[in-house]
Write a protein that holds these residues in place. Structure first.
Motif, PDB file in Angstrom:
ATOM      1  N   THR A  38       0.830  -1.203   0.000  1.00  0.00           N
ATOM      2  CA  THR A  38       0.000   0.000   0.000  1.00  0.00           C
ATOM      3  C   THR A  38       0.867   1.256   0.000  1.00  0.00           C
ATOM      4  OG1 THR A  38      -1.714  -1.172   1.241  1.00  0.00           O
ATOM      5  CG2 THR A  38      -1.830   1.231   1.223  1.00  0.00           C
ATOM      6  N   ASN A  85       1.020   4.185  -2.972  1.00  0.00           N
ATOM      7  CA  ASN A  85       0.801   5.600  -2.645  1.00  0.00           C
ATOM      8  C   ASN A  85       2.030   6.451  -2.962  1.00  0.00           C
ATOM      9  OD1 ASN A  85      -1.906   6.244  -1.008  1.00  0.00           O
ATOM     10  ND2 ASN A  85      -1.291   4.137  -0.591  1.00  0.00           N
ATOM     11  N   TYR A 127      -7.240   3.484  -7.449  1.00  0.00           N
ATOM     12  CA  TYR A 127      -6.605   2.621  -6.436  1.00  0.00           C
ATOM     13  C   TYR A 127      -7.667   1.940  -5.566  1.00  0.00           C
ATOM     14  CZ  TYR A 127      -4.414   1.721  -1.882  1.00  0.00           C
ATOM     15  OH  TYR A 127      -4.027   1.171  -0.700  1.00  0.00           O
TER      16      TYR A 127
END
Length: 276
Positions: free
Chosen positions: A20, A24, A78
């Motif tokens: 994750t 990002n 996302y």
């Protein structure tokens, strides 16, 4: 991790947190690149100092608003890829406003850097102008000293006497059969030429390069006696001089033409010299 129940330090202990974080991070890089791309493009089309208000509006529209929309769209993709509803998450309330603030900071950074560069270039430009002026003064002094070093009078030593001749009266000088000949503007025949003891190289060093040019290994010509020039053989140039040495008697025609021919390796330099 803004708005999340788990803080950052705890998240670092969870293996699933790192993919994750990587995603990002990539999104953040894309957003930063977008801000830079927009700002650089605007710098080329509309500079800040030309129209401040219009540039400020365009910077906000494209550098802040449009990039913020792009940021939301990327995060939306996302969330969709993980089967999550972005509107049901904490992103609109916490992360997105924080992202907009970071986008504003990036815009502020590039704008500040622009004016820093503008001031620096202005300072360097002023230094270069001062340097150019100083160098021009130096060149003028060197040129003046160079002109002072050039001879005004050429002493021609004959068997029974020495003749002072003004350099300005020299038409051309050439070498034939090992002897160096000096022709004055007033001379019309080969028989009138003076024979000097100096070599052509010695004469070249004492002559003003603005007025005289060595067209080949055997001849130096005064600019004043060049009436025209035309193409010769093997990319050379043939000068038409006054007096016209090709009409002289006492030398082969081919040798006379060779004397007033600019050799191929000197043509470029000759054209630069004569195009003053």
């Amino acid at each position: 991790m803004v708005g999340e129940k788990v803080d950052t330090l705890e998240a670092l202990t969870i293996p699933s947190y790192y993919p994750t974080l990587l995603i990002n991070y990539i999104i953040a890089l894309l957003i930063a690149f977008a801000v830079k791309k927009v700002t650089v493009s605007l710098d080329k089309t509309l500079r800040w100092e030309n129209d401040l208000l219009r540039r400020l509006i365009l910077q906000f529209v494209f550098g802040v608003f449009a990039v913020s929309v792009l940021s939301f769209a990327l995060v939306f993709i996302y969330f969709i890829s993980f089967g999550q509803d972005i509107l049901a998450s904490t992103y609109p309330a916490y992360e997105f406003p924080f992202s907009v603030v970071l986008i504003l900071c990036l815009n502020f950074f590039y704008v500040t850097f622009y004016f820093y560069q503008l001031r620096r270039e202005s300072h360097l430009s002023g230094q270069l102008e001062d340097k150019d002026f100083s160098m021009q003064v130096v060149h003028n002094i060197v040129d003046e000293l160079h002109q002072r070093d050039k001879k005004e009078i050429l002493i021609i030593d004959m068997a029974t006497r020495s003749i002072p001749v003004r350099i300005s009266e020299l038409a051309f000088t050439f070498v034939d059969s090992g002897a160096t000949f000096v022709m004055l503007k007033s001379m019309q025949r080969l028989q009138d030429a003076y024979v000097v003891n100096s070599t052509l190289k010695d004469l070249e060093q004492s002559l003003d390069g603005d007025r005289f040019f060595r067209i080949n290994r055997k001849c130096i010509v005064n600019f004043d006696v060049i009436r025209a020039y035309k193409s010769g053989q093997d990319r050379s140039l043939v000068l038409i001089l006054e007096p016209d040495i090709t009409k002289w008697i006492g030398m082969e025609q081919q040798d006379l033409i060779r004397i007033c021919t600019v050799s191929a390796d000197r043509v470029s330099a000759f054209k630069r010299w004569i195009d003053r």
